[in-house]
Design an enzyme around this catalytic site. Structure first.
Site, short mmCIF file in Angstrom:
data_model
loop_
_atom_site.label_atom_id
_atom_site.label_comp_id
_atom_site.label_asym_id
_atom_site.label_seq_id
_atom_site.Cartn_x
_atom_site.Cartn_y
_atom_site.Cartn_z
N PRO A 16 -5.89 -0.33 9.17
CA PRO A 16 -6.78 -1.07 8.28
C PRO A 16 -6.26 -2.44 7.87
O PRO A 16 -5.07 -2.61 7.63
CB PRO A 16 -6.93 -0.16 7.06
CG PRO A 16 -5.83 0.83 7.15
CD PRO A 16 -5.51 0.97 8.61
N ASN A 17 -7.21 -3.36 7.81
CA ASN A 17 -7.01 -4.74 7.34
C ASN A 17 -6.32 -5.64 8.35
O ASN A 17 -6.24 -6.85 8.14
CB ASN A 17 -6.27 -4.77 5.99
CG ASN A 17 -7.00 -3.99 4.93
OD1 ASN A 17 -8.16 -4.28 4.66
ND2 ASN A 17 -6.38 -2.97 4.36
N ARG A 24 -5.07 -12.90 6.06
CA ARG A 24 -4.65 -11.96 5.04
C ARG A 24 -3.20 -12.22 4.64
O ARG A 24 -2.30 -12.13 5.48
CB ARG A 24 -4.76 -10.57 5.67
CG ARG A 24 -4.16 -9.48 4.89
CD ARG A 24 -3.98 -8.26 5.79
NE ARG A 24 -3.56 -7.17 4.98
CZ ARG A 24 -2.86 -6.13 5.40
NH1 ARG A 24 -2.54 -6.03 6.67
NH2 ARG A 24 -2.50 -5.20 4.57
N TYR A 29 2.33 -11.88 6.25
CA TYR A 29 2.04 -11.45 7.62
C TYR A 29 1.96 -12.60 8.64
O TYR A 29 1.80 -12.34 9.84
CB TYR A 29 0.73 -10.65 7.64
CG TYR A 29 0.81 -9.40 6.78
CD1 TYR A 29 1.67 -8.36 7.12
CD2 TYR A 29 0.05 -9.27 5.61
CE1 TYR A 29 1.76 -7.22 6.32
CE2 TYR A 29 0.13 -8.13 4.82
CZ TYR A 29 0.99 -7.12 5.17
OH TYR A 29 1.09 -5.98 4.40
N ASN A 80 0.69 0.24 14.73
CA ASN A 80 0.91 -0.29 13.38
C ASN A 80 -0.14 0.39 12.51
O ASN A 80 -1.30 -0.04 12.47
CB ASN A 80 0.74 -1.81 13.33
CG ASN A 80 1.04 -2.34 11.93
OD1 ASN A 80 1.11 -1.58 10.97
ND2 ASN A 80 1.19 -3.66 11.81
N ALA A 83 -1.61 0.53 6.10
CA ALA A 83 -1.47 1.33 4.87
C ALA A 83 -1.46 2.83 5.14
O ALA A 83 -0.86 3.59 4.36
CB ALA A 83 -2.59 0.98 3.90
N HIS A 86 1.73 5.11 5.02
CA HIS A 86 2.28 5.64 3.77
C HIS A 86 1.47 6.80 3.20
O HIS A 86 1.87 7.37 2.19
CB HIS A 86 2.37 4.50 2.74
CG HIS A 86 2.85 3.20 3.34
ND1 HIS A 86 4.06 3.09 3.97
CD2 HIS A 86 2.26 1.98 3.44
CE1 HIS A 86 4.20 1.84 4.42
NE2 HIS A 86 3.13 1.16 4.12
N ASP A 93 -0.10 14.19 12.22
CA ASP A 93 -0.46 15.41 12.96
C ASP A 93 -1.02 15.07 14.34
O ASP A 93 -0.73 15.75 15.33
CB ASP A 93 -1.49 16.24 12.18
CG ASP A 93 -0.86 17.01 11.02
OD1 ASP A 93 0.38 16.98 10.86
OD2 ASP A 93 -1.63 17.63 10.25
N GLU A 105 6.48 2.76 16.38
CA GLU A 105 5.78 2.29 15.18
C GLU A 105 6.23 0.85 14.90
O GLU A 105 7.41 0.54 15.01
CB GLU A 105 6.19 3.20 14.02
CG GLU A 105 5.66 2.81 12.67
CD GLU A 105 6.16 3.77 11.57
OE1 GLU A 105 6.88 4.76 11.88
OE2 GLU A 105 5.84 3.52 10.40
N HIS A 107 5.81 -2.54 12.16
CA HIS A 107 5.33 -3.20 10.95
C HIS A 107 5.73 -4.66 11.04
O HIS A 107 6.89 -4.97 11.35
CB HIS A 107 5.96 -2.59 9.69
CG HIS A 107 5.61 -1.14 9.55
ND1 HIS A 107 4.38 -0.73 9.08
CD2 HIS A 107 6.29 -0.03 9.88
CE1 HIS A 107 4.35 0.59 9.12
NE2 HIS A 107 5.49 1.04 9.60
N ILE A 108 4.79 -5.53 10.75
CA ILE A 108 5.05 -6.97 10.81
C ILE A 108 6.06 -7.35 9.72
O ILE A 108 7.00 -8.10 9.96
CB ILE A 108 3.72 -7.74 10.63
CG1 ILE A 108 2.77 -7.40 11.80
CG2 ILE A 108 3.98 -9.25 10.54
CD1 ILE A 108 1.33 -7.82 11.56
N SER A 109 5.83 -6.85 8.54
CA SER A 109 6.72 -7.16 7.40
C SER A 109 7.86 -6.14 7.34
O SER A 109 7.78 -5.07 7.96
CB SER A 109 5.92 -7.12 6.09
OG SER A 109 5.44 -5.81 5.85
N ARG A 114 9.90 -4.27 0.37
CA ARG A 114 8.67 -4.41 -0.42
C ARG A 114 8.57 -3.26 -1.43
O ARG A 114 9.56 -2.63 -1.76
CB ARG A 114 7.47 -4.48 0.54
CG ARG A 114 7.60 -5.69 1.49
CD ARG A 114 6.42 -5.82 2.40
NE ARG A 114 5.18 -6.06 1.64
CZ ARG A 114 3.97 -5.96 2.17
NH1 ARG A 114 3.82 -5.62 3.45
NH2 ARG A 114 2.91 -6.19 1.42
N ARG A 118 5.92 1.62 -0.04
CA ARG A 118 5.89 1.27 1.39
C ARG A 118 7.14 1.73 2.13
O ARG A 118 7.24 1.60 3.35
CB ARG A 118 5.74 -0.25 1.57
CG ARG A 118 4.43 -0.80 1.07
CD ARG A 118 4.28 -2.28 1.40
NE ARG A 118 3.33 -2.90 0.51
CZ ARG A 118 2.01 -2.92 0.71
NH1 ARG A 118 1.48 -2.38 1.78
NH2 ARG A 118 1.21 -3.49 -0.19
#
Ligand code: DQA
Length: 157
Positions: A16-17, A24, A29, A80, A83, A86, A93, A105, A107-109, A114, A118
Site C-alpha cells: 500500500p501507498n 509520498r 522515500y 516490499n 505497512a 508490520h 502465511d 523483503e 524496504h526503501i527506508s 524509524r 516499524r
C-alpha cells in the site's frame, strides 16, 4: 523442481501507498517513482538473463492472491509489503505456502531508524533476506539476490 530465471519471471510485489512513490514523503522515500523502480528491476533481472512481473496493490487480499500465483508460476519473490510488513499474518502465511521459493523483503527506508512499530516485520520470519535503508537501489540488490538463489549467474557486467 525449483523454477529458474530462464523458465519464469521474478514476482516483484509492492504494498500500500507505493503507487505514490515520488510524491509520498520524498524526504523519506526519495523522488523516484514506482515506474522508475520497475525500470531498475527490469535492468537488474536482465543482467541475470531474467525478467520481472512487477505489481502494486493497496489491498492485502490481492497481495495474498499474487503470492499464491508466484508459488506456482514464478522463480522467486521480491516484496516490499509496506505497512503490511508490520501487521499482516495473512501475507506471512501466504509466503509460508511457497516452499523452497526464494523470497527477499525490501524496504526503501531504514525501518530500524524509524518508529518502534516499524521495527518488527512479520514477512521477515519467512524472507531469505531483508534489505532496508538502501533507497530504491535496494530493489536491484533484492533482484540480484533472488536471481542468485534461483541459481542464475550474472550474464552482463
Ligand atoms: C516501507 C517502510 C514501511 O514501514 C512503510 O509502511 C512503507 C514503506 C519502505 O519501503 O521503507 O510504506 O516498506
Amino acid at each position: 523442481m525449483p523454477r529458474t530465471l530462464a523458465d519464469a519471471p521474478i514476482m516483484i510485489l509492492n504494498g500500500p501507498n507505493l503507487n505514490l512513490l515520488g510524491q509520498r514523503q520524498p524526504e523519506i522515500y526519495g523522488s523516484d517513482t514506482l515506474a522508475d523502480v520497475e525500470a531498475l528491476c527490469v535492468k537488474a533481472a536482465a543482467a541475470y538473463g531474467g525478467s520481472v512481473d512487477f505489481r502494486q496493490s493497496n489491498h492485502e487480499g490481492e497481495l495474498v492472491e499474487w503470492i499464491h500465483e508466484a508459488r506456482l508460476h514464478h522463480a522467486g519473490i521480491v516484496i516490499n509489503p509496506a505497512a503490511y510488513s508490520h501487521t499482516s499474518v495473512a501475507i506471512l502465511d501466504a509466503l509460508n505456502t511457497c516452499d523452497g521459493l526464494p523470497v527477499v523483503e525490501v524496504h526503501i527506508s531504514n525501518i530500524h531508524q524509524r518508529e518502534q512499530f516499524r521495527h518488527h516485520s512479520y514477512v521477515s520470519l519467512r524472507a531469505d533476506g531483508v534489505i532496508a535503508g538502501c533507497g530504491v537501489q535496494g530493489y536491484a540488490f533484492a533482484v540480484e539476490r533472488v536471481a542468485t538463489l534461483a541459481g542464475a549467474a550474472r550474464t552482463e557486467a
